[in-house]
Enzyme design. Structure first.
Site, PDB file in Angstrom:
ATOM      1  N   ASP A  55       0.702  -1.182  -0.056  1.00 59.46           N
ATOM      2  CA  ASP A  55       0.171  -0.008   0.033  1.00 59.46           C
ATOM      3  C   ASP A  55       1.059   1.246  -0.037  1.00 59.46           C
ATOM      4  OD1 ASP A  55      -3.095   1.037   0.392  1.00 59.46           O
ATOM      5  OD2 ASP A  55      -1.753   2.052   1.900  1.00 59.46           O
ATOM      6  N   ASN A  63      -2.428  12.941  -4.070  1.00 52.37           N
ATOM      7  CA  ASN A  63      -3.628  13.286  -5.067  1.00 52.37           C
ATOM      8  C   ASN A  63      -3.924  14.722  -4.722  1.00 52.37           C
ATOM      9  OD1 ASN A  63      -3.797  11.300  -6.856  1.00 52.37           O
ATOM     10  ND2 ASN A  63      -5.178  10.049  -5.745  1.00 52.37           N
ATOM     11  N   HIS A  68      -4.318  14.341  -9.327  1.00 54.03           N
ATOM     12  CA  HIS A  68      -4.524  12.986  -9.977  1.00 54.03           C
ATOM     13  C   HIS A  68      -3.454  12.505 -10.783  1.00 54.03           C
ATOM     14  CE1 HIS A  68      -7.904  11.879  -7.175  1.00 54.03           C
ATOM     15  NE2 HIS A  68      -8.322  13.262  -7.357  1.00 54.03           N
ATOM     16  N   ASP A  72      -1.216   9.333 -10.679  1.00 48.56           N
ATOM     17  CA  ASP A  72      -1.277   8.368 -11.659  1.00 48.56           C
ATOM     18  C   ASP A  72       0.223   7.995 -12.021  1.00 48.56           C
ATOM     19  OD1 ASP A  72      -4.100   8.327 -11.563  1.00 48.56           O
ATOM     20  OD2 ASP A  72      -4.287   9.243 -13.351  1.00 48.56           O
ATOM     21  N   GLU A  98      -4.538   2.419  -4.295  1.00 48.08           N
ATOM     22  CA  GLU A  98      -3.044   2.412  -4.305  1.00 48.08           C
ATOM     23  C   GLU A  98      -2.661   1.073  -3.595  1.00 48.08           C
ATOM     24  OE1 GLU A  98      -4.705   4.000  -0.406  1.00 48.08           O
ATOM     25  OE2 GLU A  98      -5.148   4.270  -2.612  1.00 48.08           O
TER      26      GLU A  98
END
Length: 177
Positions: A55, A63, A68, A72, A98
């Site tokens: 994680d 973010n 975002h 990404d 994630e």
């Protein structure tokens, strides 16, 4: 020649059904199929099968702060770095958001912990300067080995518990159960 073109298109379509569109990692369905095949293969306890639950730490803040599109890019980089630490028979999948799972066939708990630490350290050292000069990324990892009679659900649950413990104990660490 037309048959070749059709075969190439079929392979592309099959790949698209099995892969996460953002990261290129296996998707949940494809991972589940592969993991269940590996579990079925494990008829003897002397052949290990381990799972890592990975994680990205504080992903929401990446973010929120950077957008975002940067988030990404971080996820894509996380997959590339993770793959660079794995063998060809290992597989990585995007489980959700994630969170990623890494299946390690023929690997006992000790071997999985070594791979887990390699992944964790490489991600912590990865430079994200092109995305943002201040950006550092770390991961927390839960690690476990298949026990006799385990289902995939039990294996994932145990790895998730180890991940939760890693988060609770300060993040950027591996915990083994």
């Amino acid at each position: 020649n037309l048959e070749r073109v059709i075969r190439v298109q079929q392979r592309k379509a099959e790949r698209a059904v099995r892969r996460d569109t953002l990261t290129g990692a296996l998707n949940r369905r494809a991972f589940t199929e592969q993991a269940e095949r590996e579990i079925e293969r494990r008829q003897t306890p002397d052949v290990g099968l381990s799972l890592l639950f990975v994680d990205l730490d504080h992903f929401k803040s990446i973010n929120d702060r950077l957008g975002h599109s940067v988030g990404d890019q971080v996820l894509k980089r996380l997959i590339r770095v993770t793959r660079s630490c794995l063998r060809s028979r290992d597989c990585v999948a995007r489980w959700g958001g994630e969170e990623f799972l890494v299946l390690l066939p023929d690997t006992d708990r000790a071997g999985a912990q070594l791979i887990s630490e390699k992944i964790r350290q490489r991600i912590a050292l990865e430079s994200f300067a092109k995305l943002d000069a201040q950006l550092r990324a770390t991961v927390s990892i839960g690690c476990t080995e298949l026990a006799n009679g385990d289902s995939l659900e039990e294996l994932v649950c145990r790895a998730d518990s180890a991940l939760y413990r890693a988060k609770h104990r300060g993040r950027n660490r591996t915990e083994v159960i």
